[in-house]
Design an enzyme around this catalytic site. Structure first.
Site, PDB file in Angstrom:
ATOM      1  N   ASN A  56       0.536  -1.256  -0.120  1.00 50.39           N
ATOM      2  CA  ASN A  56      -0.069  -0.335  -0.540  1.00 50.39           C
ATOM      3  C   ASN A  56       0.800   1.417   0.259  1.00 50.39           C
ATOM      4  OD1 ASN A  56      -1.413   2.103   0.321  1.00 50.39           O
ATOM      5  ND2 ASN A  56      -2.333   1.191   2.644  1.00 50.39           N
ATOM      6  N   LYS A  72       0.050   4.421  -0.012  1.00 50.00           N
ATOM      7  CA  LYS A  72      -1.022   5.397   0.641  1.00 50.00           C
ATOM      8  C   LYS A  72      -0.447   6.631  -0.507  1.00 50.00           C
ATOM      9  CE  LYS A  72       0.153   3.139   5.029  1.00 50.00           C
ATOM     10  NZ  LYS A  72       0.218   3.278   6.335  1.00 50.00           N
ATOM     11  N   HIS A 117      -9.522   0.806   5.066  1.00 50.83           N
ATOM     12  CA  HIS A 117      -7.785   0.977   4.968  1.00 50.83           C
ATOM     13  C   HIS A 117      -8.286   1.952   7.170  1.00 50.83           C
ATOM     14  CE1 HIS A 117      -3.735   2.119   6.235  1.00 50.83           C
ATOM     15  NE2 HIS A 117      -3.763   1.108   6.185  1.00 50.83           N
ATOM     16  N   GLU A 122      -7.087   3.876   7.882  1.00 48.93           N
ATOM     17  CA  GLU A 122      -6.644   5.821   7.732  1.00 48.93           C
ATOM     18  C   GLU A 122      -8.050   6.159   6.403  1.00 48.93           C
ATOM     19  OE1 GLU A 122      -2.939   5.207   5.364  1.00 48.93           O
ATOM     20  OE2 GLU A 122      -1.760   4.697   7.351  1.00 48.93           O
ATOM     21  N   GLU A 136      -4.839  -5.714  10.696  1.00 46.95           N
ATOM     22  CA  GLU A 136      -4.492  -4.438  10.372  1.00 46.95           C
ATOM     23  C   GLU A 136      -4.544  -3.798  12.064  1.00 46.95           C
ATOM     24  OE1 GLU A 136      -2.618  -3.227   6.833  1.00 46.95           O
ATOM     25  OE2 GLU A 136      -4.477  -1.887   7.359  1.00 46.95           O
ATOM     26  N   GLY A 150       2.222   1.358  10.908  1.00 44.21           N
ATOM     27  CA  GLY A 150       3.068   2.831  10.770  1.00 44.21           C
ATOM     28  C   GLY A 150       4.160   3.387  11.626  1.00 44.21           C
ATOM     29  N   SER A 164       3.401  -2.976  10.227  1.00 45.44           N
ATOM     30  CA  SER A 164       4.721  -2.930  10.321  1.00 45.44           C
ATOM     31  C   SER A 164       5.162  -4.128   9.743  1.00 45.44           C
ATOM     32  CB  SER A 164       4.770  -2.214  11.957  1.00 45.44           C
ATOM     33  OG  SER A 164       4.878  -0.814  12.008  1.00 45.44           O
ATOM     34  N   GLY A 192       2.666  -1.771   4.614  1.00 44.57           N
ATOM     35  CA  GLY A 192       2.457   0.404   4.125  1.00 44.57           C
ATOM     36  C   GLY A 192       4.015   0.632   3.769  1.00 44.57           C
ATOM     37  N   GLY A 193       4.739   1.366   4.772  1.00 46.93           N
ATOM     38  CA  GLY A 193       6.018   1.792   4.322  1.00 46.93           C
ATOM     39  C   GLY A 193       7.443   1.064   4.206  1.00 46.93           C
TER      40      GLY A 193
HETATM   41  C1  PEP Z   1      -0.846   0.032   5.328  1.00 47.82           C
HETATM   42  O1  PEP Z   1      -0.394   1.091   4.980  1.00 47.82           O
HETATM   43  O2  PEP Z   1      -1.799  -0.778   5.489  1.00 47.82           O
HETATM   44  C2  PEP Z   1      -0.040  -0.452   6.517  1.00 47.82           C
HETATM   45  C3  PEP Z   1       0.613  -1.888   7.634  1.00 47.82           C
HETATM   46  O3  PEP Z   1       1.663   0.189   7.537  1.00 47.82           O
HETATM   47  P1  PEP Z   1       2.843  -0.165   7.331  1.00 47.82           P
HETATM   48  O4  PEP Z   1       3.106  -1.175   6.798  1.00 47.82           O
HETATM   49  O5  PEP Z   1       3.743   1.206   7.647  1.00 47.82           O
HETATM   50  O6  PEP Z   1       2.748   0.092   9.143  1.00 47.82           O
END
Ligand code: PEP
Length: 251
Positions: free
Chosen positions: A9, A11, A94, A96, A166, A172, A213, A234-235
């Site tokens: 993702n 983002k 998601h 967010e 999640e 994050g 993460s 994500g990151g």
């Molecule tokens: C996400 O955006 O769904 C996510 C899990 O981000 P991260 O891996 O950065 O925690």
């Protein structure tokens, strides 16, 4: 046996040029990986370029969101037929979007139905806040999100979706659920609820990713768990080396 599925993702990151560069890098580094389904989900403006860059590769493309109506006066939204032109998957619900853009279990359900009706594969996100986790409410809360998401959806359709568990407090932050805790929550709050809503076969068919993460060093511990079928990243999906290492650790 569920095939592992790792999705990135991206983002609200990467211009079209940057997204194309990342996609091209991943196309090279992940060439030949067939044991894992792979997808990347760029920002909507880069869907066309990324889908062209990844053409004919083993990496699918997903959108990060979409509206449920097929067209009309919905300024700023993108519709299922527009996503379908450029992507295979769509992330829905998601945290967010739930936190910052008013997404609810009802809108999530409408979007899942729209995705299924248009032949787009949804990746549905669920997960609890830190407060809910500390209050021991995780199983009830996530179970409720599952019931809301799947309302009115047939077993045949349900079996085709992907879920991403999640925990919001792990997204994050560098914190993760322990693999054992994530596994137990997926069993109790997700698969057992799916058995209640449908049947054993449907509950066992649905792939459930862990998200929060995920990094190259911890992917192997998550994928080793019986209930975890991959990751939503994500990151770490923004770097060719990290995402490549995560996908390879999921084999
Ligand atoms: C996400 O955006 O769904 C996510 C899990 O981000 P991260 O891996 O950065 O925690």
């Amino acid at each position: 046996m569920r095939k592992p599925f790792v999705a990135g993702n991206w983002k609200m990151n990467k211009t079209v040029a940057e997204a194309t560069e990342l996609a091209t890098g991943l196309k090279g580094s992940l060439a030949g990986v067939t044991e894992v389904d792979i997808a990347v989900c760029p920002v909507a403006t880069a869907l066309g370029a990324v889908s062209a860059a990844l053409c004919c590769s083993n990496i699918a493309v997903g959108a990060q969101n979409m509206y449920w109506e097929a067209s009309g006066a919905f300024t700023g939204e993108i519709a299922p037929p527009m996503v379908k032109e450029l992507a295979t998957y769509v992330i829905i619900g998601h945290s967010e979007r739930r936190q910052f853009f008013g997404e609810t279990d009802e809108t999530v359900n409408k979007k899942i139905k729209a995705a299924l009706a248009h032949g787009i594969k949804p990746i549905i996100c669920i997960g609890e806040s830190l407060e809910q986790n500390q209050a021991g409410e995780t199983v009830d809360f996530v179970g409720g999100q599952i019931k809301g998401a799947f309302a009115g959806i047939s077993a045949a359709d349900a079996a085709t979706v992907t879920l991403a568990y999640e925990p919001i407090w792990a997204i994050g932050t560098g914190l993760t659920a322990t693999p054992e805790d994530a596994n137990a929550i997926i069993r109790k709050a997700i698969r057992d609820v799916l058995v209640e809503l449908y049947d054993d076969a449907t509950a066992e068919a649905i792939r459930v990713q862990y998200g929060g993460s995920v990094k190259p060093h911890n992917m192997a511990d998550f994928i080793a768990m019986q209930e975890i079928d991959g990751a939503l990243v994500g990151g770490a999906s923004l770097k060719v080396d990290d995402f490549t290492a995560i996908v390879k650790a999921a084999t």
